[in-house]
Design an enzyme around this catalytic site. Structure first.
Site, short mmCIF file in Angstrom:
data_model
loop_
_atom_site.label_atom_id
_atom_site.label_comp_id
_atom_site.label_asym_id
_atom_site.label_seq_id
_atom_site.Cartn_x
_atom_site.Cartn_y
_atom_site.Cartn_z
N CYS A 242 13.14 87.35 -1.09
CA CYS A 242 13.70 86.46 -0.07
C CYS A 242 15.11 86.90 0.32
O CYS A 242 15.69 86.33 1.26
CB CYS A 242 13.73 85.01 -0.57
SG CYS A 242 14.94 84.68 -1.88
N CYS A 260 28.75 86.32 -17.93
CA CYS A 260 28.26 85.01 -17.49
C CYS A 260 29.19 83.89 -17.92
O CYS A 260 29.48 82.97 -17.15
CB CYS A 260 26.86 84.76 -18.05
SG CYS A 260 25.60 85.91 -17.43
N CYS A 287 57.56 59.47 -12.45
CA CYS A 287 58.51 58.36 -12.42
C CYS A 287 58.45 57.62 -13.75
O CYS A 287 57.35 57.31 -14.23
CB CYS A 287 58.18 57.43 -11.25
SG CYS A 287 59.09 55.88 -11.25
N CYS A 300 70.52 67.05 -4.98
CA CYS A 300 71.04 66.13 -6.00
C CYS A 300 70.00 65.90 -7.07
O CYS A 300 68.81 65.74 -6.79
CB CYS A 300 71.45 64.81 -5.34
SG CYS A 300 72.14 63.62 -6.50
N CYS A 312 66.76 60.76 -13.53
CA CYS A 312 67.38 62.09 -13.56
C CYS A 312 66.31 63.16 -13.45
O CYS A 312 65.36 63.18 -14.24
CB CYS A 312 68.18 62.25 -14.85
SG CYS A 312 68.88 63.91 -15.06
#
Length: 591
Positions: A242, A260, A287, A300, A312
């Site tokens: 095919c 594999c 956060c 900053c 920070c």
């Protein structure tokens, strides 16, 4: 990359070249006599269609039946138990003997069972399953000697078939491992459920594929209804009729020289979100309040989350919003924290390493997408060149060079996932010292770079507008393309040898199998003939019938091929007539 057809070139179009060295100048003085046509060879892999499946199965059945003087259903029981591995079956026979061979497989070969005193039709037996009396006509005795009523047998068979155990239905008796005669199963089930009897026969037929490690369904989507049989090594790459090229071992796309296991990990790594998570780890920080990732977009070090929390950027600790150019009010994180720094650097290094190999893997893989366009443009140039009044009339060197270009790009493409895992820490961390790893890495990368350099040269010469050049310049390009094709083939072979001998040879070669390199490309399987005329046993016969084609014949009347050889299945009397053994175009739903 699924569905590739080796770029449209047949094996007959390829040349064998004499290799005079690794330099593309090695064949500078060669002429047309240097080219030798490769003689066509028969394919060692076979395509099994629904018409040829029965013939393929009966090849092995006949070997076992002739060797052990068995009936067909006994031979099939043995082969199913040993997964259709005739060599393994013979090895057990030699090592343990026939008795042990039969016992392990559940085969009971008993001659003249109750033949001396045949039961009369008026006699009765008590079925040990339902504890009811049944006449001899309504009871069945298996070869193992156990006898039960037909109703109990039928219910037992129906349950086992629906559970997907058609291939090895054992006797109902307690602690009896004998396999029931398939003719009896077919006979009893067909009386009540003819469709289920056909399903039983289909399962027996498909056992040749389902239980055979050397035969597998083609993984094409939608399914082409064909299977592939290999003769020697199951760790190989094949092409179905095919057009799909795939790895026979893992049924994924052809990926040699990547093993594999490596390809499985690489595919998952490329498709899942692991690298996205890795990028988030490198470029964002959570956060301290809502734990959402926050990316820094200014100079900053005091950043604010959308939830309103300030923290920070250097250490990730929560802070207030008061700050100056030099410090954050009430906050100091100047002390060095080694673990956190190491974790960040490790994430960055892993990400950059992955990007290095992935970018190069993708670069060569993307060239496959340009296959049709490149092939078409080059063949157009060949057509133009052939119309010119040139001394050179044969331009097969162009198509051969193009064929070699695509094959070598395939090798290059999959060599990068191999290198990613070979020299990483996921598989071989404890198998090599850092020094050994560096030596092997340099060895492999040297060969990889040589191959890549020559592949790019070949690509450059093939893309030249040679249809506009003078005859001398065309001859020069011809010799360069031929020499580069030889060099690239040699380099590919050396890379595979390096992988098998120098890299994996002393490590986990038993775990990481590499499909062998084939100079002529992935082998296209040839179709197995469905024509046979061998009478195999007393259970079934296959007799010639008319020349009607399969499509014009009613279901259950047999099959035919283009040679006009057709067959009709004549079942045993208790088999209940003719039945269709043809497979559906799709893989059937197995319970």
């Amino acid at each position: 990359m699924e569905g590739e057809e080796d770029y449209g070139f047949s094996e007959e179009e390829d040349y064998y070249y004499a290799d005079d060295g690794d330099s593309h100048d090695g064949l500078a003085d060669n002429d047309d006599s240097a080219l030798q046509w490769a003689p066509p060879k028969g394919s060692t892999t076979k395509v099994i269609t629904k018409e040829s499946l029965l013939a393929a199965q009966r090849e092995d059945l006949r070997r076992v039946m002739d060797l052990l003087s068995l009936k067909e259903h006994h031979a099939r029981t043995l082969l199913i138990h040993y997964r259709w591995d005739v060599e393994k079956l013979l090895a057990v026979l030699v090592e343990k003997g026939k008795s042990c061979l039969f016992t392990e497989a559940g085969v009971t070969v008993v001659e003249n069972v109750d033949d001396e005193v045949p039961p009369s039709s008026s006699s009765t037996i008590t079925c040990d399953i339902c504890i009811e009396d049944a006449t001899a006509d309504n009871a069945t005795r298996m070869e193992c000697g156990h006898c039960f009523c037909n109703n109990c047998w039928t219910e037992h068979f129906i349950i086992k078939i629906n559970e997907g155990q058609s291939r090895r239905i054992q006797c109902m008796a307690h602690r009896c491992s004998a396999i029931c005669d398939e003719a009896i199963v077919r006979n009893l089930v067909s009386r009540r459920h003819p469709n289920l009897a056909e399903k039983f026969d289909r399962f027996l037929l498909e056992s040749y594929i389902e239980d055979n490690k050397m035969v597998k369904w083609c993984p094409s989507i939608p399914h082409c209804g064909k299977a592939i049989r290999v003769e020697e090594d199951e760790f190989c790459e094949v092409e179905c009729s095919c057009g799909l090229q795939f790895c026979f071992s893992c049924l994924s796309e052809a990926h040699s020289p990547c093993s594999c296991l490596m390809w499985e990990r690489w595919s998952k790594k490329c498709h899942d979100e692991s690298e996205t998570v890795n990028w988030i780890t490198v470029h964002t920080k959570p956060c301290p309040k809502c734990y959402k990732p926050v990316e820094k977009n200014g100079g900053c070090n005091l950043v604010s989350c959308i939830c309103g929390q300030s923290f920070c950027w250097v250490c990730g600790g929560a802070t207030g919003r008061d700050h100056t150019w030099s410090r954050i009010a009430g906050h100091s994180c100047g002390r060095y924290k080694e673990d956190r720094e190491k974790q960040t650097e490790r994430a960055k290094r892993d990400l950059y390493r992955y990007m290095h190999y992935h970018n190069r893997f993708k670069a060569h893989t993307d060239s496959f997408k340009l296959e049709s366009k490149l092939k078409e443009s080059i063949l157009d140039k060949v057509s133009v060149a052939e119309e010119r009044e040139l001394r050179l009339k044969d331009f097969s060197w162009v198509t051969n060079g193009l064929n070699r270009l695509f094959r070598s790009r395939r090798v290059l493409s999959y060599s990068y996932p191999f290198a990613f895992y070979m020299f990483g820490e996921e598989f071989f961390k404890d198998e090599m010292t850092d020094e050994e790893r560096e030596i092997k890495k340099n060895l492999f990368e040297d060969q990889q770079q040589q191959l890549e350099s020559n592949v790019e040269k070949l690509s450059m010469f093939l893309e030249e507008p040679f249809q506009q050049f003078s005859q001398d310049k065309v001859m020069d390009i011809r010799m360069r393309v031929i020499n580069l094709s030889v060099t690239i083939d040699t380099l590919c072979q050396k890379m595979y040898e390096c992988i098998e001998s120098d890299l994996l040879g002393s490590l986990h070669l038993g775990t990481h199998h590499i499909a062998p390199y084939k100079s002529k490309g992935i082998e296209r399987a040839s179709e197995l003939s469905s024509c046979w005329n061998t009478k195999l046993g007393s259970t079934d016969e296959y007799l010639p019938s008319g020349g009607t084609s399969e499509h014009d014949r009613p279901s259950g009347s047999g099959s035919s091929d283009d040679s006009g050889c057709s067959y009709r299945k004549r079942a045993k009397k208790e088999g209940g007539g003719f039945f269709d053994l043809n497979l559906p175009a799709e893989i059937v739903d197995r319970n």
